[in-house]
Write an enzyme that holds these catalytic residues in place. Structure first.
Site: not given
Length: 337
Positions: A103, A190
């Site tokens: 990610k 995030k």
């Protein structure tokens, strides 16, 4: 189904162990010595200590990944974001579905800005049928078969179906989504927002402040995601809100730990070194802000994190800058682009 997991870090090992009870799974480590140690101990003592690996899990080291891929039905790339380009380049001619687990944004390294995983793939392996397996998940909990829900995101139904077939089971639920760009933006941003929430918690600012950061951070994430081609509804799902809540509040979150340590007055170098693992939010933060600026997207929380990581402001000054912003409507008639 025959699964190949390329990368023997915590997350790659956890997913390989999770699937080994139902499929023929090979866990590949770049270092042959590491592969030998994992295979002999039946435990990844460096990255996932205390978790016994299933006897059926095969551990392989140093073999050419492209050659191994030909013997499997699904390939998972479990390298850090910085290693994705090299691995996808090696897998460019692979005919089976490929998905990555990392990610973040790739480091720019001389290019105008860093790229998301699907943008890297479009450059180096455009013919691959590929996607990402993402969502709110800590490796330790998946390895212990604790309930978890993930998202299989890809433009190709074949990839989504393969990921669901490989990992969906009693303890791990996998949802399919064709919004690859949105899922990747959520997984990247995030981590940056989790640093801000760790800072908030480390300064003992309270639960009200944390809730405000999570909520406004989600708005930032959504604005950037839509500008990069994602859909708004994706950010209300597992790869957006779900992953943000987990990473911003969970004690196992490395990115949140970075914020907590910075709040204690530790240097960034010291904070990162103490983790022993990659905290993707640190290298990702600047790229998030740079790409947002190019697209005219307002991201004050992410920008404050960059200021903090660069040492231009102290922790309390970063919070003061956010709280001192001018009043604004919660929802603009025309959201910043």
């Amino acid at each position: 189904m025959r699964l190949l997991v390329l990368g023997a870090g915590a997350w790659g090992t956890a997913l390989a162990a999770s699937a080994a009870g139902r499929h023929a799974v090979t866990l590949w480590a770049r270092d042959a010595a590491q592969a030998g140690a994992i295979g002999a101990a039946r435990e990844n003592r460096r990255y996932l200590p205390g978790i016994a690996l299933p006897p059926s899990l095969h551990v392989e080291g140093a073999t050419d990944p492209a050659a191994l891929a030909m013997e499997h039905d699904l390939v998972l790339v479990a390298t850090p974001m910085a290693g994705l380009r090299g691995m996808l380049t090696q897998l460019a001619s692979t005919r089976v579905p490929v998905a990555w687990l990392c990610k973040g944004f790739e480091p720019a390294e001389g290019r105008p800005y860093g790229l998301l995983g699907h943008e890297v793939q479009a450059e180096v392996a455009p013919a691959l049928k590929a996607g990402v397996l993402t969502g709110p998940s800590f490796a330790q909990e998946v390895a212990r078969s604790q309930p978890t829900a993930l998202v299989a995101a890809s433009a190709h139904a074949e990839v989504r179906d393969a990921l669901v077939a490989a990992f969906h089971g009693p303890a791990l639920r996998v949802y399919a989504n064709d919004d690859l760009a949105g899922a990747e933006v959520g997984g990247a941003v995030k981590n940056v927002l989790a640093i801000a929430c760790g800072l908030c918690d480390g300064l003992s600012l309270g639960l009200n402040a944390r809730a405000a950061l999570v909520t406004r951070g989600l708005a930032e994430m959504t604005r950037l995601g839509i500008a990069l081609g994602g859909r708004a509804d994706t950010f209300m799902g597992l790869s957006g809100l779900g992953d943000l809540v987990l990473t911003a509040t969970g004690d196992l979150s490395r990115n949140r730990q970075v914020g907590l340590l910075l709040a204690q007055g530790r240097s960034l170098q010291d904070a990162v070194a103490s983790l022993g693992h990659v905290a993707e939010g640190v290298p990702t933060a600047r790229t998030v802000v740079d790409r947002a600026a190019r697209l005219g997207v307002d991201m004050p929380v992410a920008a404050a994190v960059v200021e903090l990581l660069d040492g231009r402001v102290r922790p309390i000054e970063a919070v003061a800058a956010l709280m001192g912003r001018d009043p604004a409507a919660e929802y603009a008639a025309s959201p910043p682009r």
